[in-house]
Design a protein around this motif. Structure first.
Motif, PDB file in Angstrom:
ATOM      1  N   THR A 236     -15.798 -19.840 153.104  1.00  0.00           N
ATOM      2  CA  THR A 236     -15.053 -20.305 154.279  1.00  0.00           C
ATOM      3  C   THR A 236     -13.931 -21.289 153.941  1.00  0.00           C
ATOM      4  O   THR A 236     -13.097 -21.577 154.778  1.00  0.00           O
ATOM      5  CB  THR A 236     -16.006 -20.940 155.299  1.00  0.00           C
ATOM      6  N   SER A 237     -13.905 -21.814 152.737  1.00  0.00           N
ATOM      7  CA  SER A 237     -12.785 -22.657 152.306  1.00  0.00           C
ATOM      8  C   SER A 237     -12.777 -22.733 150.787  1.00  0.00           C
ATOM      9  O   SER A 237     -13.769 -22.390 150.129  1.00  0.00           O
ATOM     10  CB  SER A 237     -12.899 -24.079 152.884  1.00  0.00           C
ATOM     11  N   GLY A 238     -11.660 -23.214 150.256  1.00  0.00           N
ATOM     12  CA  GLY A 238     -11.591 -23.456 148.817  1.00  0.00           C
ATOM     13  C   GLY A 238     -12.588 -24.541 148.429  1.00  0.00           C
ATOM     14  O   GLY A 238     -13.189 -24.501 147.344  1.00  0.00           O
ATOM     15  N   TYR A 239     -12.755 -25.520 149.310  1.00  0.00           N
ATOM     16  CA  TYR A 239     -13.693 -26.615 149.036  1.00  0.00           C
ATOM     17  C   TYR A 239     -15.090 -26.050 148.791  1.00  0.00           C
ATOM     18  O   TYR A 239     -15.743 -26.360 147.792  1.00  0.00           O
ATOM     19  CB  TYR A 239     -13.703 -27.590 150.219  1.00  0.00           C
ATOM     20  N   ILE A 240     -15.527 -25.193 149.722  1.00  0.00           N
ATOM     21  CA  ILE A 240     -16.882 -24.636 149.603  1.00  0.00           C
ATOM     22  C   ILE A 240     -16.978 -23.721 148.382  1.00  0.00           C
ATOM     23  O   ILE A 240     -18.023 -23.672 147.718  1.00  0.00           O
ATOM     24  CB  ILE A 240     -17.256 -23.842 150.886  1.00  0.00           C
ATOM     25  N   SER A 241     -15.905 -22.996 148.084  1.00  0.00           N
ATOM     26  CA  SER A 241     -15.993 -22.092 146.929  1.00  0.00           C
ATOM     27  C   SER A 241     -16.219 -22.885 145.655  1.00  0.00           C
ATOM     28  O   SER A 241     -16.993 -22.461 144.784  1.00  0.00           O
ATOM     29  CB  SER A 241     -14.781 -21.166 146.834  1.00  0.00           C
ATOM     30  N   ASN A 242     -15.586 -24.055 145.528  1.00  0.00           N
ATOM     31  CA  ASN A 242     -15.826 -24.890 144.340  1.00  0.00           C
ATOM     32  C   ASN A 242     -17.220 -25.506 144.351  1.00  0.00           C
ATOM     33  O   ASN A 242     -17.948 -25.474 143.351  1.00  0.00           O
ATOM     34  CB  ASN A 242     -14.805 -26.031 144.276  1.00  0.00           C
ATOM     35  N   GLN A 243     -17.574 -26.077 145.491  1.00  0.00           N
ATOM     36  CA  GLN A 243     -18.873 -26.750 145.602  1.00  0.00           C
ATOM     37  C   GLN A 243     -20.009 -25.752 145.325  1.00  0.00           C
ATOM     38  O   GLN A 243     -20.896 -26.010 144.506  1.00  0.00           O
ATOM     39  CB  GLN A 243     -18.989 -27.289 147.021  1.00  0.00           C
TER      40      GLN A 243
ATOM     41  N   LEU B 138     -11.847 -22.108 136.313  1.00  0.00           N
ATOM     42  CA  LEU B 138     -10.504 -22.639 136.578  1.00  0.00           C
ATOM     43  C   LEU B 138     -10.174 -22.605 138.069  1.00  0.00           C
ATOM     44  O   LEU B 138     -10.243 -21.556 138.705  1.00  0.00           O
ATOM     45  CB  LEU B 138      -9.478 -21.790 135.803  1.00  0.00           C
ATOM     46  N   ASP B 139      -9.766 -23.759 138.610  1.00  0.00           N
ATOM     47  CA  ASP B 139      -9.304 -23.873 139.998  1.00  0.00           C
ATOM     48  C   ASP B 139      -7.791 -23.641 140.008  1.00  0.00           C
ATOM     49  O   ASP B 139      -7.039 -24.414 139.417  1.00  0.00           O
ATOM     50  CB  ASP B 139      -9.668 -25.274 140.516  1.00  0.00           C
ATOM     51  N   GLU B 140      -7.361 -22.567 140.679  1.00  0.00           N
ATOM     52  CA  GLU B 140      -5.920 -22.241 140.768  1.00  0.00           C
ATOM     53  C   GLU B 140      -5.401 -22.456 142.195  1.00  0.00           C
ATOM     54  O   GLU B 140      -4.412 -21.831 142.610  1.00  0.00           O
ATOM     55  CB  GLU B 140      -5.683 -20.781 140.336  1.00  0.00           C
ATOM     56  N   VAL B 141      -6.084 -23.362 142.920  1.00  0.00           N
ATOM     57  CA  VAL B 141      -5.759 -23.568 144.339  1.00  0.00           C
ATOM     58  C   VAL B 141      -4.272 -23.863 144.584  1.00  0.00           C
ATOM     59  O   VAL B 141      -3.678 -23.349 145.525  1.00  0.00           O
ATOM     60  CB  VAL B 141      -6.670 -24.688 144.905  1.00  0.00           C
ATOM     61  N   HIS B 142      -3.665 -24.693 143.723  1.00  0.00           N
ATOM     62  CA  HIS B 142      -2.256 -25.064 143.935  1.00  0.00           C
ATOM     63  C   HIS B 142      -1.301 -24.170 143.158  1.00  0.00           C
ATOM     64  O   HIS B 142      -0.136 -24.531 142.965  1.00  0.00           O
ATOM     65  CB  HIS B 142      -2.041 -26.548 143.607  1.00  0.00           C
ATOM     66  N   ALA B 143      -1.782 -23.000 142.734  1.00  0.00           N
ATOM     67  CA  ALA B 143      -0.930 -22.093 141.961  1.00  0.00           C
ATOM     68  C   ALA B 143      -0.961 -20.661 142.496  1.00  0.00           C
ATOM     69  O   ALA B 143       0.000 -19.920 142.306  1.00  0.00           O
ATOM     70  CB  ALA B 143      -1.353 -22.101 140.502  1.00  0.00           C
TER      71      ALA B 143
ATOM     72  N   ASN C  87     -12.146 -33.368 144.379  1.00  0.00           N
ATOM     73  CA  ASN C  87     -13.447 -33.772 144.924  1.00  0.00           C
ATOM     74  C   ASN C  87     -14.412 -32.592 145.109  1.00  0.00           C
ATOM     75  O   ASN C  87     -15.616 -32.722 144.882  1.00  0.00           O
ATOM     76  CB  ASN C  87     -13.220 -34.505 146.257  1.00  0.00           C
ATOM     77  N   SER C  88     -13.896 -31.423 145.484  1.00  0.00           N
ATOM     78  CA  SER C  88     -14.778 -30.263 145.689  1.00  0.00           C
ATOM     79  C   SER C  88     -15.429 -29.829 144.381  1.00  0.00           C
ATOM     80  O   SER C  88     -16.571 -29.348 144.373  1.00  0.00           O
ATOM     81  CB  SER C  88     -13.970 -29.099 146.263  1.00  0.00           C
ATOM     82  N   MET C  89     -14.732 -30.019 143.272  1.00  0.00           N
ATOM     83  CA  MET C  89     -15.289 -29.664 141.963  1.00  0.00           C
ATOM     84  C   MET C  89     -16.311 -30.725 141.537  1.00  0.00           C
ATOM     85  O   MET C  89     -17.378 -30.405 141.007  1.00  0.00           O
ATOM     86  CB  MET C  89     -14.174 -29.550 140.925  1.00  0.00           C
TER      87      MET C  89
ATOM     88  N   TYR D  36      -2.358 -29.660 138.986  1.00  0.00           N
ATOM     89  CA  TYR D  36      -3.013 -30.827 139.603  1.00  0.00           C
ATOM     90  C   TYR D  36      -2.126 -31.293 140.751  1.00  0.00           C
ATOM     91  O   TYR D  36      -0.931 -31.566 140.556  1.00  0.00           O
ATOM     92  CB  TYR D  36      -3.263 -31.900 138.545  1.00  0.00           C
ATOM     93  N   SER D  37      -2.714 -31.353 141.937  1.00  0.00           N
ATOM     94  CA  SER D  37      -1.901 -31.386 143.149  1.00  0.00           C
ATOM     95  C   SER D  37      -1.169 -32.690 143.397  1.00  0.00           C
ATOM     96  O   SER D  37      -0.178 -32.693 144.118  1.00  0.00           O
ATOM     97  CB  SER D  37      -2.773 -31.076 144.359  1.00  0.00           C
ATOM     98  N   MET D  38      -1.629 -33.794 142.860  1.00  0.00           N
ATOM     99  CA  MET D  38      -0.964 -35.057 143.174  1.00  0.00           C
ATOM    100  C   MET D  38       0.144 -35.397 142.175  1.00  0.00           C
ATOM    101  O   MET D  38       1.182 -35.922 142.550  1.00  0.00           O
ATOM    102  CB  MET D  38      -1.991 -36.201 143.247  1.00  0.00           C
TER     103      MET D  38
HETATM  104  N1  PLP Z   1      -9.225 -27.448 144.991  1.00  0.00           N
HETATM  105  C1  PLP Z   1      -8.166 -28.277 144.944  1.00  0.00           C
HETATM  106  C2  PLP Z   1      -7.596 -28.640 143.620  1.00  0.00           C
HETATM  107  C3  PLP Z   1      -7.608 -28.799 146.114  1.00  0.00           C
HETATM  108  O1  PLP Z   1      -6.560 -29.630 146.072  1.00  0.00           O
HETATM  109  C4  PLP Z   1      -8.167 -28.445 147.355  1.00  0.00           C
HETATM  110  C5  PLP Z   1      -7.554 -29.021 148.578  1.00  0.00           C
HETATM  111  O2  PLP Z   1      -7.556 -28.680 149.658  1.00  0.00           O
HETATM  112  C6  PLP Z   1      -9.268 -27.571 147.362  1.00  0.00           C
HETATM  113  C7  PLP Z   1      -9.770 -27.097 146.165  1.00  0.00           C
HETATM  114  C8  PLP Z   1      -9.918 -27.144 148.636  1.00  0.00           C
HETATM  115  O3  PLP Z   1      -9.296 -25.997 149.118  1.00  0.00           O
HETATM  116  P1  PLP Z   1      -9.333 -25.698 150.710  1.00  0.00           P
HETATM  117  O4  PLP Z   1      -8.285 -26.538 151.331  1.00  0.00           O
HETATM  118  O5  PLP Z   1      -9.098 -24.235 150.818  1.00  0.00           O
HETATM  119  O6  PLP Z   1     -10.711 -26.090 151.173  1.00  0.00           O
END
Ligand code: PLP
Length: 409
Positions: free
Chosen positions: A113-120, A212-217, A143-145, A187-189
């Motif tokens: 349901t979100s990138g956050y949950i997919s990492n967690q 590997l988290d490619e959320v920002h790519a 934080n999700s990782m 890295y998003s920041m």
């Molecule tokens: N991974 C990274 C690096 C993020 O910056 C974020 C931020 O939102 C997420 C995962 C979570 O993704 P989502 O917004 O789809 O929950």
């Protein structure tokens, strides 16, 4: 017992620490991105320009994406009707997972349901299923990782951000035991990029698995928008690739892609997958339309890179302190939480420009910033207006300009 007092005290603490957050009341205008209506404006709603959206390519208003969402909602209704264990798979989620596996060149994909949950859920489940797993986590992971690592209950070691020598030292010291390296591409920041190929070299040498988290790519790099690993030609060497559907793809949701055996195990064991209602079919269809579009269209990616480079050059030439980055992320450094908030407020109120202040704990104290994200839909006139507004705000608030950047344009 005064229960309310506990909550008031907690919020007061944030205010004292200057970390209390206020959200702007905005309504995005489809077809006119990056414009939005600011409902909180004194004197009534007002049109503003958004400069900090993670809808990085404006796909949230793309005609194909909107059409897929509305047509699927008309056909299938709104919700998914329950967890996938209860309601089965909606056909659009099956199609979306095929699209994502193909995007990353993997055998299978699983949508959350979100990138956050997919990492967690992804990290915790994968690590838990590997007996005696040691997790090696980059110091700047999201934080999700971190939550995924924590919930796995496995031993962890943090390697200094993007420091290959430190990672190697930890891998060597770990000896023969199973190891999982978890890291991000962009890295998003700070907008910097991991040396993915060299991390894979180390993983192969020391027998570690990679996540590997490619959320920002995703959507933005590589020939088909699969991310930095695709751009660098190393996608096949990364074991698990995680992404979001909520940023450059413009919709909502997250996913992991990997070998079928890994995905089937996560599907079968991850609590954050099993015990929650699936993404609605209309969301899945919209996300699939966006992924499909960005696989074959480079126009958005090229436009974003061009406007990001242009924004950096224009702001640097005006002496605005831009942190140089190799990506689409343009951090404008303020280095003080109150000044950062004041700059953001003034940009919105006086110039109709929305850029959320980024303060601790999202970034370390003393590195507070405005995180600017140019999109292909920001025009040259928008960039000039942003520059003029920032110069006015910097002068009025007495913030430091950077004279050495004058040569940048
Ligand atoms: N991974 C990274 C690096 C993020 O910056 C974020 C931020 O939102 C997420 C995962 C979570 O993704 P989502 O917004 O789809 O929950």
């Amino acid at each position: 017992m005064d229960y309310t007092r506990y909550f008031e005290t907690a919020v007061e603490a944030l205010k004292t620490e200057r970390r209390y957050r206020v959200f702007a009341d905005l309504e995005r205008i489809a077809g006119r991105f990056p414009r939005a209506t600011w409902h909180g404006a004194p004197g009534g709603p007002r049109e503003i320009t958004v400069w900090c959206s993670n809808d990085y390519l404006g796909m949230g208003q793309h005609a194909d994406v909107i059409a897929a969402m509305t047509a699927t909602a008309e056909r299938c209704g709104t919700g998914a009707g329950g967890t996938r264990n209860i309601s089965g798979n909606s056909h659009p989620i099956v199609e979306l997972e095929r699209e994502l596996a193909d995007l990353h060149g993997k055998e299978a994909a699983l949508v959350f349901t979100s990138g956050y949950i997919s990492n967690q859920a992804g990290i915790s489940t994968i690590a838990k299923l590997i007996p005696n797993c040691l997790i090696l986590s980059d110091a700047l992971n999201h934080n999700s990782m971190i939550e995924g690592v924590r919930q796995s209950g496995c031993e962890k070691k943090i390697w200094r951000h993007n420091d290959l020598a430190h990672l190697e030292e930890l891998l060597r010291a770990a000896g023969d035991r199973p190891k999982l390296i978890v890291f991000e591409s962009v890295y998003s920041m700070d907008g910097d990029v991991a040396p993915i190929g060299r991390i894979c070299d180390l993983a192969e040498r020391y027998g570690a698995m990679t996540y590997l988290d490619e959320v920002h790519a995703v959507g933005m790099y590589g020939a088909r928008g699969a991310g930095i690993a695709e751009r660098d030609g190393v996608m096949g060497r990364v074991d698990v690739i995680e992404g979001t559907l909520g940023k450059a793809f413009g919709v909502l949701g997250g996913y992991v892609t990997a070998k079928s055996a890994v995905i089937d195990a996560v599907r079968s064991y991850a609590q954050g997958f099993i015990f929650t209602t699936a993404l609605p079919p209309a969301i899945c269809a919209a996300a699939a339309a966006s992924v499909r579009h960005l696989k074959q269209s480079r126009v958005e990616r090229e436009g974003q890179q061009r406007q990001a480079a242009r924004t950096k050059a224009v702001l640097m030439a005006a002496g605005i302190p831009v942190m140089p980055t190799p990506t689409h992320i343009v951090p404008v450094m303020v280095r003080d939480p109150e000044a950062c908030k004041a700059a953001s407020d003034r940009l919105l109120e006086r110039h109709g420009i929305y850029i959320q202040p980024i303060n601790y704990p999202t970034v370390p104290r003393g590195t507070e910033r405005l995180r600017v994200t140019p999109t292909p839909l920001h025009t040259e006139a928008d960039i000039q207006r942003l520059r003029d507004a920032l110069v006015e705000v910097w002068s009025t608030l007495g913030l430091a300009f950077e004279p050495q950047a004058q040569a940048a344009e």
